[in-house]
Write a protein that holds these residues in place. Structure first.
Motif, mmCIF file in Angstrom:
data_model
loop_
_atom_site.group_PDB
_atom_site.id
_atom_site.type_symbol
_atom_site.label_atom_id
_atom_site.label_comp_id
_atom_site.label_asym_id
_atom_site.label_seq_id
_atom_site.Cartn_x
_atom_site.Cartn_y
_atom_site.Cartn_z
ATOM 1 N N PHE A 23 0.833 -1.205 0.000
ATOM 2 C CA PHE A 23 0.000 0.000 0.000
ATOM 3 C C PHE A 23 0.868 1.256 0.000
ATOM 4 N N LEU A 24 1.877 1.284 0.860
ATOM 5 C CA LEU A 24 2.745 2.462 0.942
ATOM 6 C C LEU A 24 3.515 2.673 -0.360
ATOM 7 N N ALA A 25 3.916 1.566 -0.990
ATOM 8 C CA ALA A 25 4.641 1.686 -2.260
ATOM 9 C C ALA A 25 3.735 2.259 -3.350
ATOM 10 N N VAL A 26 2.500 1.746 -3.438
ATOM 11 C CA VAL A 26 1.549 2.258 -4.437
ATOM 12 C C VAL A 26 1.191 3.704 -4.123
ATOM 13 N N TYR A 27 0.973 3.992 -2.850
ATOM 14 C CA TYR A 27 0.651 5.362 -2.424
ATOM 15 C C TYR A 27 1.761 6.331 -2.825
ATOM 16 N N ILE A 114 -6.680 -1.921 -2.929
ATOM 17 C CA ILE A 114 -5.498 -1.256 -2.376
ATOM 18 C C ILE A 114 -5.079 -0.097 -3.274
ATOM 19 N N HIS A 115 -5.131 -0.324 -4.586
ATOM 20 C CA HIS A 115 -4.788 0.742 -5.520
ATOM 21 C C HIS A 115 -5.754 1.916 -5.381
ATOM 22 N N VAL A 116 -7.025 1.622 -5.272
ATOM 23 C CA VAL A 116 -8.026 2.681 -5.189
ATOM 24 C C VAL A 116 -7.887 3.468 -3.886
ATOM 25 N N VAL A 117 -7.732 2.765 -2.780
ATOM 26 C CA VAL A 117 -7.568 3.460 -1.489
ATOM 27 C C VAL A 117 -6.286 4.282 -1.490
ATOM 28 N N ALA A 118 -5.225 3.746 -2.084
ATOM 29 C CA ALA A 118 -3.971 4.500 -2.173
ATOM 30 C C ALA A 118 -4.154 5.753 -3.020
ATOM 31 N N ALA A 119 -4.928 5.653 -4.093
ATOM 32 C CA ALA A 119 -5.186 6.819 -4.946
ATOM 33 C C ALA A 119 -5.978 7.880 -4.185
ATOM 34 N N ILE A 120 -6.971 7.443 -3.410
ATOM 35 C CA ILE A 120 -7.745 8.389 -2.604
ATOM 36 C C ILE A 120 -6.854 9.047 -1.560
#
Length: 255
Positions: A23-27, A114-120
């Motif tokens: 998550f942190l990496a995608v964020y 996870i991608h969507v939450v990271a984008a938000i």
């Protein structure tokens, strides 16, 4: 030679750190992707204009400073903030879909949510200090009444979360989310949803307006829901938008 025994299943506690790391990496990737110099300068300039406007209003010494502050924060949460969220939120994953680089997010098997939450989260990280905080500070410059400032904080946070989830999902679903998002903000919320009570319940702006009115005790047009509904409904919309964005992302062709 005896066969090796299968490895024991990984417990949830063991899997969680890896999920957090991903998550942190995608964020971090999405945050760097959306926080371009052009976007920061453009939206930052609009936030600066908002602060200058507050200074001008304050210098005129309005007879009713609470009403002036409420009108100011309502206008900014209805236009400047959603436009800023649209610019950054729709690009978080939308740009990767458009240029074909979304495939790099799929190098490891990660749940689309996870991608969507990271984008938000990335969108909130940029827009909150860039627009949200200046709007609250500018409101306090016009009227430092705790009720008015608290209403600006609560209304701003609810609007940030709701618009972020909505426009991240729009970036996944639509090929050209910016013009469609502007149509939603300026046409639907600005005109259609402001024409009547029923249509107003189908716009985030109406619920944010109700938060401002309920927390300050001052009247605003079509602010016709209670405080609990004003907070809960936009957050439910945010959850629904994030869920839809995750489902849509799972079916998106990344090749």
């Amino acid at each position: 030679m005896t066969a090796a025994s299968p490895a024991p299943p990984m417990s949830p506690n063991q899997a969680r750190p890896d999920t957090i790391t991903v998550f942190l990496a995608v964020y971090g990737l999405l945050l760097r992707s959306i926080a371009t110099r052009g976007r920061l300068i453009g939206i930052g300039a609009l936030a600066g204009v908002s602060l200058v406007t507050a200074l001008l209003v304050n210098s005129t010494d309005p007879y009713d400073s609470s009403t002036a502050a409420l009108g100011f924060v309502n206008g900014n949460l209805s236009t400047l903030l959603p436009v800023a969220v649209l610019v950054f939120g729709s690009a978080a994953i939308g740009d990767l879909v458009d240029d074909g680089s979304l495939v790099y997010l799929w190098l490891r098997p990660v749940r689309p949510s996870i991608h969507v939450v990271a984008a938000i989260a990335a969108t909130l990280t940029v827009v909150t200090p860039l627009v949200g905080l200046p709007v609250v500070l500018a409101t306090a410059m016009i009227d430092s009444d705790p009720d008015v400032v608290s209403a600006a904080v609560v209304g701003g946070l609810v609007a940030l979360v709701a618009y972020s989830a909505l426009f991240v999902a729009a970036g996944i679903r639509l090929r050209r989310p910016l013009p469609w998002g502007l149509v939603y903000i300026l046409i639907w919320e600005g005109f259609v949803a402001s024409a009547g009570e029923t249509a107003g319940r189908l716009a985030i702006r109406g619920y944010v307006r109700s938060i401002l009115s309920q927390m300050t005790g001052l009247e605003l047009k079509l602010a016709n829901v209670n405080l609990a509904s004003g907070i809960i409904v936009p957050l439910v919309v945010a959850v629904a938008a994030a869920f839809y964005g995750s489902r849509r992302l799972a079916r998106t062709d990344v090749a």
